[in-house]
Write an enzyme that holds these catalytic residues in place. Structure first.
Site, PDB file in Angstrom:
ATOM      1  CB  SER A 102      -0.974  -0.084   1.184  1.00  0.00           C
ATOM      2  OG  SER A 102      -1.957   0.892   1.090  1.00  0.00           O
ATOM      3  CG  ASP A 152      -7.314  -2.116  -3.816  1.00  0.00           C
ATOM      4  OD1 ASP A 152      -7.842  -1.213  -3.143  1.00  0.00           O
ATOM      5  OD2 ASP A 152      -6.130  -2.453  -3.698  1.00  0.00           O
ATOM      6  CG  HIS A 183      -5.960  -1.544  -0.246  1.00  0.00           C
ATOM      7  ND1 HIS A 183      -5.369  -1.204  -1.443  1.00  0.00           N
ATOM      8  CD2 HIS A 183      -5.190  -0.970   0.723  1.00  0.00           C
ATOM      9  CE1 HIS A 183      -4.295  -0.444  -1.201  1.00  0.00           C
ATOM     10  NE2 HIS A 183      -4.174  -0.292   0.105  1.00  0.00           N
TER      11      HIS A 183
HETATM   12  C1  MLT Z   1      -1.518   5.979  -0.155  1.00  0.00           C
HETATM   13  O1  MLT Z   1      -1.916   6.983   0.388  1.00  0.00           O
HETATM   14  O2  MLT Z   1      -0.318   5.699  -0.297  1.00  0.00           O
HETATM   15  C2  MLT Z   1      -2.568   5.052  -0.648  1.00  0.00           C
HETATM   16  O3  MLT Z   1      -3.797   5.670  -0.597  1.00  0.00           O
HETATM   17  C3  MLT Z   1      -2.592   3.783   0.058  1.00  0.00           C
HETATM   18  C4  MLT Z   1      -2.794   3.957   1.519  1.00  0.00           C
HETATM   19  O4  MLT Z   1      -3.921   4.074   1.974  1.00  0.00           O
HETATM   20  O5  MLT Z   1      -1.808   3.967   2.215  1.00  0.00           O
END
Ligand code: MLT
Length: 201
Positions: A102, A152, A183
């Protein structure tokens, strides 16, 4: 940067750079590294940004909307830290494979987008396109594993396809592993990453 370094039994193997998701810490991905490559050295880093108390690797303006200036700054900060850590712990800086989930996958993607030879390879679990409209460095032959969920909500499937295309156009050797989940990081995508790593280390 706050981190954990653990030398593995196999010192000629790549060092895994572990990069957690939003709200995680440098301990989060240790079990994952132990599953995919128990004998490798690991450098696990905590993101330097806090969002409502949750560590991240760079700021965002909203869900899925990145603060580009901070992304560029934090990507350099991490890139510099990798150099420092390699000198301090004596691992081969040129033999490092990132494993990110992520937000951690997004900063790993950003390393690939901004620096040539930043990583020997990358395992990106649920990454997004870190930046658009910039030329990428030559990534000839760099192996990249991407896992994505068809449902996702944070990273729609078109975004995965776009990232695959951008990396492939820069010369990377991209493998995308799809799952019909969201996700979350699943056991089966970790198994798929393990199999991929054996062939691409
Ligand atoms: C981010 O902000 O990098 C993406 O939205 C994934 C997350 O939630 O960390």
């Amino acid at each position: 940067m706050k981190h954990i370094y653990k030398q593995g039994a196999d010192t000629s193997a790549p060092t895994l750079l572990l990069l957690h998701g939003t709200g995680g810490t440098e301990t989060d991905l240790l079990p994952l590294a132990n599953l995919i490559a128990p004998s490798y050295s690991i450098l696990s880093v905590r993101g330097n940004v806090l969002e409502n108390g949750m560590p991240r690797f760079f700021r965002r303006l909203a869900e899925g909307v990145f603060d580009e200036e901070d992304l560029v700054f934090r990507t350099k900060e991490l890139h510099d830290f990798l150099e420092e850590a390699a000198q301090r712990y004596g691992f081969n800086r040129n033999n490092m494979i990132a494993v990110g989930y992520s937000n951690g996958a997004n900063i790993a993607g950003s390393l690939l987008f901004h620096y040539q030879n930043a990583l020997k390879g990358a395992i990106l679990h649920h990454p997004m396109v870190p930046r658009r409209g910039i030329p990428l460095p030559d990534l000839a032959g760099t192996p990249v594993f991407i896992s994505a969920g068809t449902n996702d909500p944070i990273c729609p499937s078109q975004e995965t396809t776009e990232l695959e295309a951008l990396l492939t156009d820069a010369g990377a050797n991209v493998h995308v592993h799809w799952e019909s989940f969201g996700h979350q990081l699943t056991r089966s995508e970790v198994e798929a990453a393990k199999t991929w790593l054996q062939k691409n280390k």
